[in-house]
Design a protein around this motif. Structure first.
Motif, mmCIF file in Angstrom:
data_model
loop_
_atom_site.group_PDB
_atom_site.id
_atom_site.type_symbol
_atom_site.label_atom_id
_atom_site.label_comp_id
_atom_site.label_asym_id
_atom_site.label_seq_id
_atom_site.Cartn_x
_atom_site.Cartn_y
_atom_site.Cartn_z
ATOM 1 N N UNK A 13 0.856 -1.176 0.000
ATOM 2 C CA UNK A 13 0.000 0.000 0.000
ATOM 3 C C UNK A 13 0.898 1.235 0.000
ATOM 4 N N UNK A 14 0.377 2.325 -0.539
ATOM 5 C CA UNK A 14 1.061 3.595 -0.421
ATOM 6 C C UNK A 14 0.134 4.583 0.271
ATOM 7 N N UNK A 15 0.583 5.035 1.433
ATOM 8 C CA UNK A 15 -0.174 6.030 2.177
ATOM 9 C C UNK A 15 0.281 7.421 1.772
ATOM 10 N N UNK A 16 -0.664 8.334 1.727
ATOM 11 C CA UNK A 16 -0.365 9.736 1.418
ATOM 12 C C UNK A 16 -0.699 10.605 2.616
ATOM 13 N N UNK A 17 0.050 11.673 2.747
ATOM 14 C CA UNK A 17 -0.180 12.650 3.811
ATOM 15 C C UNK A 17 -0.117 14.021 3.150
ATOM 16 N N UNK A 18 -1.269 14.614 2.938
ATOM 17 C CA UNK A 18 -1.354 15.894 2.251
ATOM 18 C C UNK A 18 -1.527 17.020 3.254
ATOM 19 N N UNK A 19 -0.741 18.058 3.073
ATOM 20 C CA UNK A 19 -0.787 19.189 3.996
ATOM 21 C C UNK A 19 -1.475 20.387 3.372
ATOM 22 N N UNK A 20 -2.124 21.154 4.204
ATOM 23 C CA UNK A 20 -2.683 22.442 3.792
ATOM 24 C C UNK A 20 -2.467 23.433 4.922
ATOM 25 N N UNK A 21 -2.311 24.686 4.568
ATOM 26 C CA UNK A 21 -2.085 25.718 5.569
ATOM 27 C C UNK A 21 -0.625 25.927 5.929
ATOM 28 N N UNK A 22 0.253 25.076 5.456
ATOM 29 C CA UNK A 22 1.691 25.232 5.653
ATOM 30 C C UNK A 22 2.386 24.360 4.613
ATOM 31 N N UNK A 23 3.699 24.577 4.468
ATOM 32 C CA UNK A 23 4.429 23.814 3.456
ATOM 33 C C UNK A 23 5.244 22.714 4.121
ATOM 34 N N UNK A 24 5.126 21.539 3.569
ATOM 35 C CA UNK A 24 5.830 20.400 4.132
ATOM 36 C C UNK A 24 7.333 20.453 3.905
ATOM 37 N N UNK A 25 7.795 21.249 2.956
ATOM 38 C CA UNK A 25 9.225 21.232 2.659
ATOM 39 C C UNK A 25 10.058 21.848 3.772
ATOM 40 N N UNK A 26 9.430 22.504 4.736
ATOM 41 C CA UNK A 26 10.150 23.019 5.891
ATOM 42 C C UNK A 26 9.892 22.156 7.133
ATOM 43 N N UNK A 27 9.275 21.023 6.922
ATOM 44 C CA UNK A 27 8.836 20.207 8.049
ATOM 45 C C UNK A 27 9.539 18.863 8.095
ATOM 46 N N UNK A 28 9.817 18.418 9.299
ATOM 47 C CA UNK A 28 10.156 17.013 9.495
ATOM 48 C C UNK A 28 8.844 16.250 9.601
ATOM 49 N N UNK A 29 8.812 15.070 9.037
ATOM 50 C CA UNK A 29 7.588 14.278 9.001
ATOM 51 C C UNK A 29 7.805 12.950 9.695
#
Length: 127
Positions: A18-34
């Motif tokens: 399976x491939x799970x997705x985690x979509x962000x809104x309201x901020x950018x994931x490229x500055x985030x650790x996940x």
């Protein structure tokens, strides 16, 4: 409004993927650790994988190492968890979380390190 939304869960047989997705809104994931976390039935939620904000570093617990892979698509503001060779013990709810801003060189599988959480997506591995 800051939001993380997971998707991609479902029911698969052992050995499936399976491939799970985690979509962000309201901020950018490229500055985030996940981080990705697994809530198995009747067990406490535990961290299983993470990626640094720079994408340079990843960490996987022994339970998923070699089977799960984190990747990021900054253009879509989405992070993925590719899950292969799934086992019945992988069953549970999977959550993504973001630490903002994230450390470019370090990530954690401890939930206290994260600021935002998704609602989770159910994965069931059964024959």
């Amino acid at each position: 409004q800051v939001q993380l939304v997971e998707s991609g869960g479902g029911s698969v047989q052992p050995g499936g993927s399976l491939r799970l997705s985690c979509a962000a809104s309201g901020f950018t994931l490229d500055q985030s650790a996940i981080g990705w976390f697994h809530g198995a039935p009747e067990k406490e939620r535990e961290g299983i994988a993470c990626v640094t904000s720079s994408d340079v570093g990843t960490y996987y617990t022994d339970s998923v190492k070699g089977r799960f892979t984190i990747s990021r698509d900054n253009a879509k503001n989405t992070v993925y968890l590719q899950m292969t060779n799934l086992k019945p013990e992988d069953t549970g709810v999977y959550y993504c979380a973001a630490a903002v801003p994230g450390d470019p060189d370090y990530c954690s599988v401890y939930d206290v390190m994260y600021d935002y959480w998704g609602q989770g997506t159910q994965v069931t591995v059964s024959s």
